[in-house]
Every structure is written in structure tokens, then in C-alpha cells.
Design a protein around this motif. Structure first.
Motif, PDB file in Angstrom:
ATOM      1  N   ALA A 264       0.835  -1.200   0.000  1.00  0.00           N
ATOM      2  CA  ALA A 264       0.000   0.000   0.000  1.00  0.00           C
ATOM      3  C   ALA A 264       0.869   1.249   0.000  1.00  0.00           C
ATOM      4  CB  ALA A 264      -0.923   0.006   1.218  1.00  0.00           C
ATOM      5  N   ALA A 265       0.301   2.360  -0.462  1.00  0.00           N
ATOM      6  CA  ALA A 265       0.997   3.642  -0.459  1.00  0.00           C
ATOM      7  C   ALA A 265       0.970   4.236   0.946  1.00  0.00           C
ATOM      8  CB  ALA A 265       0.343   4.594  -1.447  1.00  0.00           C
ATOM      9  N   LEU A 266       1.938   5.086   1.241  1.00  0.00           N
ATOM     10  CA  LEU A 266       1.961   5.803   2.509  1.00  0.00           C
ATOM     11  C   LEU A 266       1.095   7.055   2.391  1.00  0.00           C
ATOM     12  CD1 LEU A 266       5.780   5.526   3.325  1.00  0.00           C
ATOM     13  CD2 LEU A 266       3.920   3.986   3.987  1.00  0.00           C
ATOM     14  N   ALA A 267       0.316   7.325   3.418  1.00  0.00           N
ATOM     15  CA  ALA A 267      -0.634   8.442   3.354  1.00  0.00           C
ATOM     16  C   ALA A 267      -0.063   9.730   3.920  1.00  0.00           C
ATOM     17  CB  ALA A 267      -1.908   8.073   4.109  1.00  0.00           C
ATOM     18  N   SER A 274      10.060  -0.267   6.309  1.00  0.00           N
ATOM     19  CA  SER A 274      11.354  -0.929   6.198  1.00  0.00           C
ATOM     20  C   SER A 274      11.162  -2.062   5.198  1.00  0.00           C
ATOM     21  CB  SER A 274      11.790  -1.473   7.564  1.00  0.00           C
ATOM     22  OG  SER A 274      11.013  -2.620   7.912  1.00  0.00           O
ATOM     23  N   PRO A 275      12.189  -2.839   4.877  1.00  0.00           N
ATOM     24  CA  PRO A 275      11.961  -3.972   3.968  1.00  0.00           C
ATOM     25  C   PRO A 275      11.051  -5.052   4.540  1.00  0.00           C
ATOM     26  CG  PRO A 275      14.273  -3.337   3.937  1.00  0.00           C
ATOM     27  CD  PRO A 275      13.630  -2.573   5.055  1.00  0.00           C
ATOM     28  N   VAL A 290       0.062  -1.145  11.721  1.00  0.00           N
ATOM     29  CA  VAL A 290       1.256  -1.883  11.315  1.00  0.00           C
ATOM     30  C   VAL A 290       0.843  -2.997  10.362  1.00  0.00           C
ATOM     31  CG1 VAL A 290       3.263  -3.196  12.121  1.00  0.00           C
ATOM     32  CG2 VAL A 290       2.268  -1.421  13.592  1.00  0.00           C
ATOM     33  N   MET A 291       1.615  -3.191   9.314  1.00  0.00           N
ATOM     34  CA  MET A 291       1.432  -4.357   8.447  1.00  0.00           C
ATOM     35  C   MET A 291       2.787  -4.717   7.855  1.00  0.00           C
ATOM     36  SD  MET A 291      -0.206  -3.064   4.816  1.00  0.00           S
ATOM     37  CE  MET A 291      -1.684  -2.365   5.543  1.00  0.00           C
ATOM     38  N   ARG A 292       2.912  -5.954   7.406  1.00  0.00           N
ATOM     39  CA  ARG A 292       4.136  -6.333   6.720  1.00  0.00           C
ATOM     40  C   ARG A 292       4.214  -5.648   5.357  1.00  0.00           C
ATOM     41  NH1 ARG A 292       7.019 -10.291   9.191  1.00  0.00           N
ATOM     42  NH2 ARG A 292       5.946 -11.450  10.843  1.00  0.00           N
ATOM     43  N   PHE A 293       5.409  -5.591   4.822  1.00  0.00           N
ATOM     44  CA  PHE A 293       5.638  -4.911   3.552  1.00  0.00           C
ATOM     45  C   PHE A 293       4.747  -5.472   2.447  1.00  0.00           C
ATOM     46  CE2 PHE A 293       8.097  -3.749  -0.264  1.00  0.00           C
ATOM     47  CZ  PHE A 293       8.416  -2.429   0.018  1.00  0.00           C
ATOM     48  N   ASP A 294       4.432  -6.792   2.549  1.00  0.00           N
ATOM     49  CA  ASP A 294       3.586  -7.417   1.525  1.00  0.00           C
ATOM     50  C   ASP A 294       2.095  -7.314   1.847  1.00  0.00           C
ATOM     51  OD1 ASP A 294       3.239  -9.203   3.593  1.00  0.00           O
ATOM     52  OD2 ASP A 294       4.166 -10.906   2.578  1.00  0.00           O
ATOM     53  N   GLY A 295       1.737  -6.596   2.926  1.00  0.00           N
ATOM     54  CA  GLY A 295       0.334  -6.370   3.256  1.00  0.00           C
ATOM     55  C   GLY A 295      -0.264  -7.352   4.239  1.00  0.00           C
TER      56      GLY A 295
END
Length: 380
Positions: A264-267, A274-275, A290-295
Motif C-alpha cells: 500500500a501507499a503511505l498516506a 522498512s523492507p 502496522v502491516m508487513r511490507f507485503d500487506g
């Protein structure tokens, strides 16, 4: 009739004459006797049941009395060996914690001094301050930042108004600081160590590497003109204000050339990735999402907030967050949130004091007025 029949007849007659007369109502008599026998059996069963209940009750009380009273849920109770008490100031100057070394000594640098700033070592008990190097300065005119360490080296940046930034290194077994590079910087800047190599940037031309012993800096191809943050060997396009609208963050592994795009994009400019994780706090500081980089593994910490911009989990796991509710005495509870186990553990209470966040450390001034340091590498 035979003689045997005659004897049997006389015997039965004598037994009948000697027997008591039957009761007037034989059916009722038999019924009453059965009822008495059944009632006695029920009384005995009730007594046995009561005895068993009593035994179970005794066993239950005994078992409960042997259980622990409560599960520890504070940093101090869970990981006392990972905590240190430090002085509030060093030589009357405020300071920031940069790292805890393998030998237990604590790397710190002083800030906001009128005459000088320094970088040096504290003993693990907070005593015996050893200066590694000092710089004379007027108030706030020289800053030490971006301090990183590994088993062999420390590296950091010196910023002074009107001058190029300077990159310094120090080898632990020599403890002699050396300047290895000068650089301009963009809105984001960071330093990383990879063995005996320093990676730093970006500048206008990109991210560079230089030997920790000194030498000619080398520009990493393809890194110019982008606002990267270093999570070596990953580079992260980190600043939302310099990305196309609604563009999700991108990461690039310079060792494998692998590239990924966040789910997702940052708002907000205060959100960061981070990675491994993305953290969104918006412009209001809460709730912390909070979510992982892959959603995957999305979490909402509804009762927590932070005043840090660009905060991502330390060691890819831990977030220091305030509880939203203020305490009656004006203090706030600071929690260590474990985004892997979805658990929050209480650091303690603070009263508006600054919280120091390093790569693997958190330090804070508690409501007791003491400065506490938690080494995240020593907790499990």
C-alpha cells in the motif's frame, strides 16, 4: 399314602401352626419395607457424594494456591539483565545512546552543549565516562548523528552549518577517529556498515561506499536523484513527499538486484516502511497501524500513539509506543510493542521526557527521575 408322605405332611402342619399370623395387608407391608431399604441406600449415596465434593474442593483450593499469582508484564520483571540505569547527564550535558557493545559498554554522544560535543563510552553500570573524541562548538552549531556500529567499527556523521557533512570512522581496537568522506545530503540520509565498508547517502549524485580505513568513495550506479534510506543491502525509497502521488514504497537489494513494491501507499510524511514492516501513524499520531511490507499481518494498536516520524520496528520486531490515556499524576505509560507476537509489555512511566531510540536500544527517563536503558538484543 406312603410312610414318607405321612411324615412330610405332619412336619408341614406343625410348622404352619408355629408361624406368626400374617399381617392384615401383606402388600402394604412389603412395600413399606422396600421403601425403607431404598431410603437407606439414598442416604448412603448422598453421604458418599458429599464426601467426594469435599475432597474435590480441597484439591481445587490446594491446586489454586500453588499457581503463580500473576505473569510478569513489565520490562523490569521479564528482562532485568537487559536493563541498565544510566546518569541523567554526562559532565552536565545531555546525551543520546547509540549502541550497547558486545563487551557491555555503551556508546553515547552528547548534544546541545554550549562549548563542545563528544562521543564516548560509558561502563555498563553507567559510570566511568571515556571520551573517544571531542569537537568544540557553539550551542547547536555542530551535531553528531547517524551513529552505527559493528563488531570492528563505529561510523557517524558530523553536521555543521555552511559546511559539507563529514563521515568519521573508529576502529574499536585502536579508538582513533578518522575522517573518511565529505558529502552533501538530501532530505534523507543514513549510514550503514558492511564489514570494513561504509555505505552513506544519498547526496545529489546518489549513494556511495568508502573503505572504513579511508580511501576514494565509490558511487553506486543507479542511485542518483532518489531519496533512499539504507537498510543495507536494501535501499528504500522512503520519503512520501518525494514520490508520485499514491505510489507505494519501493525497495531494491543491491546485492541481488531484487526489487519489490509495498502492498500500500503511505498516506502521510510521518508514515514509513522498512523492507519487512510498514508503520502508519498519520498526522494525528494515533492509532498506530502496522502491516508487513507485503500487506499481511495487519495490526491496529488502537490505544497507542507515537510522536516519532518515520518509525519502523527495531530489529524488525519492536516498537516503543505510548499508551494514549494519561495517568492521574500527568505521566504516560510507555510500552514495548512486539509486532511479531502482538504483545505489549510496559517499560514504565515517563513525564514528557525525550525517548531515545537506537538501532537496538530504547532509553527513557522514568517517573522515578532515573534514566533507563533497554538492550533489545538481550530480550527473548
Amino acid at each position: 399314602m406312603s410312610d414318607v408322605d405321612d411324615v412330610l405332611q405332619r412336619t408341614l402342619n406343625r410348622a404352619a401352626e408355629a408361624a406368626p399370623p400374617p399381617p392384615a395387608d401383606l402388600y402394604r407391608t412389603v412395600t413399606r419395607r422396600y421403601a425403607r431399604r431404598r431410603s437407606g441406600a439414598m442416604v448412603a449415596a448422598v453421604a458418599v457424594f458429599a464426601l467426594l465434593v469435599g475432597i474435590v474442593g480441597v484439591l481445587k483450593v490446594t491446586r489454586e494456591d500453588t499457581l503463580p499469582v500473576a505473569t510478569p508484564n513489565t520490562v523490569e520483571a521479564l528482562w532485568p539483565d537487559a536493563l541498565s540505569l544510566l546518569p541523567r547527564t554526562i559532565e552536565g550535558r545531555d546525551y543520546l545512546v547509540d549502541a550497547v557493545l558486545a563487551n557491555g559498554r555503551i556508546l553515547v554522544h552528547t548534544v546541545q552543549a554550549d562549548d563542545e560535543v563528544a562521543i564516548g563510552l560509558l561502563d555498563s553500570d553507567g559510570g566511568n565516562w571515556t571520551v573517544l573524541t571531542r569537537w568544540e562548538t557553539r550551542k547547536d552549531s555542530l551535531q553528531i548523528s547517524d551513529v552505527v556500529t559493528n563488531a570492528t567499527w563505529a561510523a557517524w556523521r558530523i553536521q555543521q552549518p555552511g559546511k559539507l557533512d563529514e563521515i568519521f570512522t573508529l576502529r574499536w581496537d585502536e579508538q582513533i577517529p578518522r575522517k573518511v568522506a565529505e558529502t552533501g545530503s538530501l532530505g534523507t540520509f543514513s549510514i550503514a556498515l558492511d564489514g570494513d565498508t561504509v555505505i552513506y547517502g544519498p547526496s545529489n549524485s546518489g549513494v556511495r561506499t568508502v573503505p572504513a580505513t579511508g580511501g576514494t568513495p565509490t558511487l553506486l550506479p543507479g542511485t542518483g536523484g532518489r531519496y533512499y534510506r539504507l537498510y543495507w543491502p536494501w535501499l528504500l525509497l522512503s520519503d512520501v513527499t518525494h514520490q508520485p502521488k499514491d505510489a507505494a514504497p519501493e525497495i531494491w537489494n543491491l546485492r541481488t538486484d531484487e526489487r519489490r513494491t509495498a502492498f500500500a501507499a503511505l498516506a502521510s510524511w510521518r508514515d514509513a516502511c522498512s523492507p519487512v514492516w510498514c508503520v502508519a501513524v498519520g498526522d494525528d499520531d494515533y492509532p498506530v497501524r502496522v502491516m508487513r511490507f507485503d500487506g499481511t499481518d495487519g495490526q491496529v494498536w488502537q490505544g497507542h500513539w507515537t510522536n516519532y516520524a518515520g518509525l519502523t520496528p527495531l530489529l524488525d520486531r519492536y516498537l516503543p509506543l505510548y499508551r494514549q490515556a494519561q495517568q492521574p499524576d500527568g505521566s504516560r505509560i510507555l510500552d514495548l510493542v512486539d509486532v511479531e507476537s502482538h504483545r505489549a509489555v510496559e517499560f514504565g512511566r515517563t513525564k514528557g521526557e525525550f525517548i531515545g531510540i537506537g538501532a537496538a536500544t530504547v532509553d527513557w527517563v522514568g517517573a522515578d527521575g532515573k534514566r533507563h536503558l533497554l538492550d533489545l538484543r538481550r530480550i527473548g
